[in-house]
Design an enzyme around this catalytic site. Structure first.
Site, PDB file in Angstrom:
ATOM      1  N   ARG A  90      21.598 -25.641  50.321  1.00  0.00           N
ATOM      2  CA  ARG A  90      21.115 -26.987  50.635  1.00  0.00           C
ATOM      3  C   ARG A  90      19.678 -27.231  50.184  1.00  0.00           C
ATOM      4  O   ARG A  90      19.385 -28.207  49.490  1.00  0.00           O
ATOM      5  CB  ARG A  90      21.177 -27.240  52.158  1.00  0.00           C
ATOM      6  CG  ARG A  90      22.494 -27.676  52.687  1.00  0.00           C
ATOM      7  CD  ARG A  90      22.688 -27.116  54.073  1.00  0.00           C
ATOM      8  NE  ARG A  90      22.775 -25.672  53.941  1.00  0.00           N
ATOM      9  CZ  ARG A  90      23.922 -25.028  53.730  1.00  0.00           C
ATOM     10  NH1 ARG A  90      25.032 -25.694  53.709  1.00  0.00           N
ATOM     11  NH2 ARG A  90      23.959 -23.720  53.548  1.00  0.00           N
ATOM     12  N   ARG A 110      10.598 -20.546  48.667  1.00  0.00           N
ATOM     13  CA  ARG A 110      11.316 -19.918  49.785  1.00  0.00           C
ATOM     14  C   ARG A 110      11.116 -18.421  49.640  1.00  0.00           C
ATOM     15  O   ARG A 110      11.276 -17.863  48.547  1.00  0.00           O
ATOM     16  CB  ARG A 110      12.799 -20.248  49.757  1.00  0.00           C
ATOM     17  CG  ARG A 110      13.576 -19.343  50.728  1.00  0.00           C
ATOM     18  CD  ARG A 110      14.956 -19.798  51.003  1.00  0.00           C
ATOM     19  NE  ARG A 110      14.973 -21.015  51.789  1.00  0.00           N
ATOM     20  CZ  ARG A 110      16.071 -21.489  52.360  1.00  0.00           C
ATOM     21  NH1 ARG A 110      17.217 -20.866  52.228  1.00  0.00           N
ATOM     22  NH2 ARG A 110      16.026 -22.598  53.066  1.00  0.00           N
TER      23      ARG A 110
HETATM   24  N1   CP Z   1      19.330 -25.268  55.967  1.00  0.00           N
HETATM   25  C1   CP Z   1      19.043 -24.410  54.974  1.00  0.00           C
HETATM   26  O1   CP Z   1      17.907 -23.972  54.802  1.00  0.00           O
HETATM   27  O2   CP Z   1      20.110 -24.100  54.176  1.00  0.00           O
HETATM   28  P1   CP Z   1      19.999 -23.197  52.854  1.00  0.00           P
HETATM   29  O3   CP Z   1      19.677 -21.808  53.301  1.00  0.00           O
HETATM   30  O4   CP Z   1      21.365 -23.324  52.197  1.00  0.00           O
HETATM   31  O5   CP Z   1      18.915 -23.763  52.002  1.00  0.00           O
END
Ligand code: CP
Length: 319
Positions: free
Chosen positions: A59, A109
């Site tokens: 996401r 991230r």
């Molecule tokens: N909500 C969220 O951070 O999903 P992902 O890990 O898929 O980015």
């Protein structure tokens, strides 16, 4: 750089309520762009943004990429598995080499709490935290807040975060954001998955999911983050579902219809019943839709966009 927000978005803890409202209000006009046939406006034309993801993501990474492309930025995705990080290059050296190619922003991230700040202190580009370890995931909390605000005033709402709060950056960002906007906040889960002293943040603690459901207007259901668990925090996933699962039967006994959020990825039959995830009170896919608008707003503001001009900047409806 945004005069209101500063150079970076690293978390919701450092922001005040007005900063958070500014981002949510700026996201409102951006929602409409994603509904157009041609989903593109020239707001960030000429800006170069690098998405640097050291951990898996569906996401957040795709949502940032859509937000960047819909604002006409040039984007590059760095998959760390195929980058020189694998050859021992440090995070800062990687980022400085990217900066030498004249980038404007980094979305990061990383598995280490504090990695986004560490980077932001060492490079000139704007840094946006897309989730750092167990620390914060500010854009997730912002999209959660926007999704709640679409349906009910946040101030005075009773919001319970259910599940693996201990390992959750989403929980921390949500707690900061909700409290700053005047919500009542609670957490519910097994003692082993609640941080010691969490009450000191100003949240209630429920040990039984039935009590949480009776109290709350909104449930934000978290998954068990098995990848961050070194020991057995729960006897088994089946046992967890039996005791803490958000099931239809439990919700049917609630005194009011609860709004159901989940940041994803979702483990059906572990923390949430499929009939709840897909049910009429679930806003889980609305969260994902709002994520693009929230990230557009953050990118726009950090690039120096003026909030009062966001409506004009996106132009008229184009179909
Ligand atoms: N909500 C969220 O951070 O999903 P992902 O890990 O898929 O980015």
């Amino acid at each position: 750089m945004s005069p209101a927000l500063g150079k970076d978005l690293l978390g919701l803890e450092p922001l005040c309520a007005d900063d958070i409202r500014l981002i949510l209000d700026t996201a409102e006009p951006f929602k409409e762009i994603s509904e157009r046939a041609i989903k593109k406006v020239p707001v960030l034309r000429g800006k170069t943004i690098v998405n640097l993801f050291f951990e898996a993501s569906t996401r957040t990474r795709i949502s940032f990429e859509f937000a960047e492309k819909r604002l006409s930025a040039d984007t590059v995705n760095v998959a760390t598995a195929a980058s020189s990080v694998q050859k021992g290059e440090t995070l800062v050296d990687t980022a400085r080499n990217l900066e030498a190619m004249r980038i404007d922003m980094v979305v990061i991230r990383h598995g280490a709490s504090g990695a986004a700040k560490f980077l932001a202190d060492r490079i000139q580009s704007n840094v946006i935290n897309a989730g750092d370890g167990k620390h914060e995931h500010p854009t997730q909390a912002l999209l959660d807040l926007l999704t709640i605000r679409d349906r009910r005033p946040i101030e005075g709402s009773k919001v319970c975060i259910v599940g693996d709060v201990l390992h959750s950056r989403v929980a921390r960002s949500n707690i900061w954001g909700l409290l700053k906007l005047g919500a009542e906040v609670a957490v519910c889960g097994p003692q082993s998955l609640l941080p010691l002293g969490i009450e000191q943040l100003g949240v209630r603690v429920f040990r039984r999911i039935e009590e949480a459901i009776e109290w709350a207007d909104v449930l934000n259901v978290l998954r068990l983050q098995l990848e961050r668990m070194q020991a057995g925090y729960v006897p088994s996933q089946r046992e967890y579902y039996r005791v803490f699962g958000v099931t239809l039967e439990r919700l049917e006994r609630a005194p009011r219809g609860l709004l159901i959020l989940h940041p994803g990825p979702m483990n059906r039959g572990v923390e949430i019943d499929s009939r709840v995830a897909d049910g009429p009170h679930s806003v889980i896919l609305n969260q994902v839709t709002n994520g693009v608008a929230v990230r557009m707003a953050v990118l726009y503001l950090l690039a120096g966009g003026r909030p009062e001009l966001a409506e004009a900047a996106k132009g008229g409806p184009e179909r």
